[in-house]
Scaffold this active site. Sequence first.
Site, short mmCIF file in Angstrom:
data_model
loop_
_atom_site.label_atom_id
_atom_site.label_comp_id
_atom_site.label_asym_id
_atom_site.label_seq_id
_atom_site.Cartn_x
_atom_site.Cartn_y
_atom_site.Cartn_z
N THR A 118 -4.94 -10.37 -1.65
CA THR A 118 -3.05 -10.91 -2.13
C THR A 118 -2.16 -10.59 -0.62
O THR A 118 -1.36 -11.35 -0.12
CB THR A 118 -2.57 -9.42 -3.04
OG1 THR A 118 -2.14 -8.03 -2.03
CG2 THR A 118 -2.65 -9.82 -4.25
N SER A 147 0.96 -1.32 0.21
CA SER A 147 -0.19 -0.28 -0.06
C SER A 147 0.68 1.28 -0.02
O SER A 147 0.59 2.11 0.22
CB SER A 147 -1.16 -0.05 0.71
OG SER A 147 -1.58 -0.65 0.50
N SER A 192 -10.04 1.04 2.54
CA SER A 192 -10.21 0.39 1.03
C SER A 192 -9.36 0.79 0.21
O SER A 192 -9.27 1.84 -0.42
CB SER A 192 -12.12 0.99 0.87
OG SER A 192 -12.56 0.06 0.29
#
Length: 350
Positions: A135, A73, A170
């Site tokens: 993932t 991320s 999200s």
Amino acid sequence: MMQTLMNVLVAASVATASPGVGQDLEKIVAGKGATAALARVTDGGKTWAGAAGVRDLRRAGKPAPNGYFRIGSVTKTFVATVVLQLVDEGKVRLDDPIADHLPGLVPGGEKITVRALLDHTSHLYDYMSEPGHSTNRWRGTARFRSYRPKDLLKVAFAKKLPDDGKWHYSNTNYVVLGLLVEKLTGRPYGKEVERRILRPLRLRHTLVPGNRAGVPSPHAKGYEPVDGKLVDATRMNPSLDWAAGEMISTAADLERFMAALLGGKLTSAESLRAMRTTVETGAGFGYGLGLQAYKLPCGTVWGHSGELIGYLTFVFRSDTGKSLTLSLNPSTRNPSTEEVMGIAVRTFCG
């Protein structure tokens, strides 16, 4: 409650931190929190980089401090930076409803702004919450499957979050933002990341892999516990993450990127202020526009964390210019918050 827990863990870290980041990496590995761990610390022009553990459980070998790893991320910070550059260019405004630019794509998009997508206040359901669509979990041979962004949104938009008024992280938000970048520029989002950030900053060891399954060498392999054994999870098609988390980098490149971003070299001062304007999350950090803010005993550090099966990434930087980048390959357990924040507290607070 989560914020209180984080404060307790940070306080405990001050008291229990061992002398030296390198020793902390060794302790995490010895405690089965990682098979490999690397760190890079820079302060005042001086840099320390080190690694612990093994790069391959079968063949051994020490991990390279300059090795590649999946950043998960932390990809979001790159995407957010491109969006803010487009804001600076007048191609989009933060308070534009996403439906103005991607009509008909997002349910309720007339009331969801670009800003809400960037800081995760859109209340869109996270497609990675669905079985087989994360993932961060073992997916067997399905990990080599290729996904299109609209495949991911179809899963996301099939469900709604409860109307609880809470902040919800999200990945769906950044898939939508990737499509926004493509709509506004006419080019793949990854090409825009390369054109606007990677090439200007000479981040030669950072890439947007697309459907490529491998990680460049050198790298430490990533593993996942499956049926009581650690299984090699290094190779995978990261298109399931796309603009929410597919990128690969190195500690030196991430440090350079964060220095440029927080140093005001990639966006206008106004856009950087917007990125650093956070909302409460209840998750132990404030969230801005693609940036996380962590409150330590000696002040706030900025950056982002990332997780993708086999790899954990933490990038922190203070306003004094001191930085810490960590890449951890989890073993039979994930490194604890106390272990990670202990390194951060010692690095920034002394």
